[in-house]
Design a protein around this motif. Structure first.
Motif, mmCIF file in Angstrom:
data_model
loop_
_atom_site.group_PDB
_atom_site.id
_atom_site.type_symbol
_atom_site.label_atom_id
_atom_site.label_comp_id
_atom_site.label_asym_id
_atom_site.label_seq_id
_atom_site.Cartn_x
_atom_site.Cartn_y
_atom_site.Cartn_z
ATOM 1 N N CYS A 1 0.904 5.605 -0.791
ATOM 2 C CA CYS A 1 0.051 6.786 -0.871
ATOM 3 C C CYS A 1 0.741 7.878 -1.668
ATOM 4 C CB CYS A 1 -0.255 7.313 0.525
ATOM 5 S SG CYS A 1 -1.290 6.227 1.501
ATOM 6 N N TYR B 1 -6.379 7.183 5.982
ATOM 7 C CA TYR B 1 -5.808 6.777 4.700
ATOM 8 C C TYR B 1 -4.358 6.314 4.818
ATOM 9 C CZ TYR B 1 -9.909 9.024 2.655
ATOM 10 O OH TYR B 1 -11.179 9.372 2.330
ATOM 11 N N LYS C 1 0.866 -1.177 0.000
ATOM 12 C CA LYS C 1 0.000 0.000 0.000
ATOM 13 C C LYS C 1 0.900 1.223 0.000
ATOM 14 C CE LYS C 1 -3.341 2.630 2.736
ATOM 15 N NZ LYS C 1 -4.114 2.696 3.992
ATOM 16 N N TRP D 1 -2.989 4.652 -3.196
ATOM 17 C CA TRP D 1 -3.986 5.520 -2.597
ATOM 18 C C TRP D 1 -3.639 6.960 -2.957
ATOM 19 C CZ3 TRP D 1 -7.380 3.984 1.833
ATOM 20 C CH2 TRP D 1 -7.478 2.584 1.927
ATOM 21 N N GLN E 1 -1.340 -1.388 -4.164
ATOM 22 C CA GLN E 1 -2.521 -0.545 -3.981
ATOM 23 C C GLN E 1 -2.010 0.890 -3.892
ATOM 24 O OE1 GLN E 1 -4.257 -1.800 -0.312
ATOM 25 N NE2 GLN E 1 -4.787 -3.834 -1.070
ATOM 26 N N SER F 1 -0.010 2.219 5.357
ATOM 27 C CA SER F 1 0.759 2.473 4.135
ATOM 28 C C SER F 1 2.225 2.129 4.389
ATOM 29 C CB SER F 1 0.606 3.917 3.668
ATOM 30 O OG SER F 1 1.153 4.803 4.608
ATOM 31 N N VAL G 1 -10.393 9.996 -1.426
ATOM 32 C CA VAL G 1 -9.287 9.151 -1.881
ATOM 33 C C VAL G 1 -9.702 8.390 -3.128
ATOM 34 C CG1 VAL G 1 -9.896 7.121 -0.482
ATOM 35 C CG2 VAL G 1 -7.511 7.509 -1.084
ATOM 36 N N LEU H 1 -8.542 4.960 -5.116
ATOM 37 C CA LEU H 1 -7.742 3.751 -4.916
ATOM 38 C C LEU H 1 -7.600 3.013 -6.231
ATOM 39 C CD1 LEU H 1 -6.369 1.596 -3.132
ATOM 40 C CD2 LEU H 1 -8.636 0.704 -2.619
#
Length: 174
Positions: free
Chosen positions: A9, A78, A7, A63, A61, A82, A40, A42
């Protein structure tokens, strides 16, 4: 099943090009009329790694956080979980550069100071409108001891490299 599920961001003020960077990376396309991200966005990308991790796969992923101040209170939600971030500013916007401490501060507060991040100076195709110099960006990156990559979502310059560098940095720390 992927060997790694990651993940990451994208952080930065509204209109710095975060959504454009993501779409350039995932679909290799660019649009000048993206709407502001509300909350957000995704997206996911599956890729095969190389180097020491040749043959391994990662499901990433991505974000894309809305940059407007109204979404500040949602950052913790969020950013939780991450494993890294691209912190983006627009080289044609002094304000987006001035707000980097706020974005990085939120990331460090929530994920700690060891979380991998890369500073992205976007919109290098707009050289004639540049207000942030290479020297200013370099100095800022040194302040946090993080890499700096200058990109253009419009032309695709160094976009793949930015995502790949962050992904490989994360995988090496797992």
């Amino acid at each position: 099943m992927a060997d790694y599920v990651l993940k990451i961001c994208l952080l930065g003020d509204g209109a710095v090009g975060k959504t454009s960077l993501v779409y350039r990376y995932i679909e290799n396309r660019f649009s000048r009329d993206f709407k502001s991200t509300l909350g957000v966005n995704l997206l996911k990308k599956k890729l095969t790694l190389d180097g020491d991790f040749a043959g391994k796969t990662a499901s990433v992923q991505i974000w894309d956080l809305g940059g407007q101040q109204a979404y500040r209170k949602l950052r913790k939600l969020y950013l939780e979980g991450s494993q890294g971030a691209l912190v983006v500013f627009d080289i044609t916007s002094q304000a987006s550069f001035d707000h980097l401490d706020d974005w990085i501060g939120s990331l460090i507060e929530i994920r700690g100071d060891k979380v991998p991040m890369i500073l992205i100076g976007n919109k290098i195709d707009l050289e004639e409108n540049k207000v942030i110099t290479q020297e200013q960006a370099d100095e800022y990156a040194k302040k946090y001891n993080i890499p700096l990559i200058l990109t253009s979502a419009a032309t695709g310059e160094k976009v793949e490299e930015a995502f790949k560098d962050l992904i490989m940095t994360i995988v090496k720390t797992i």
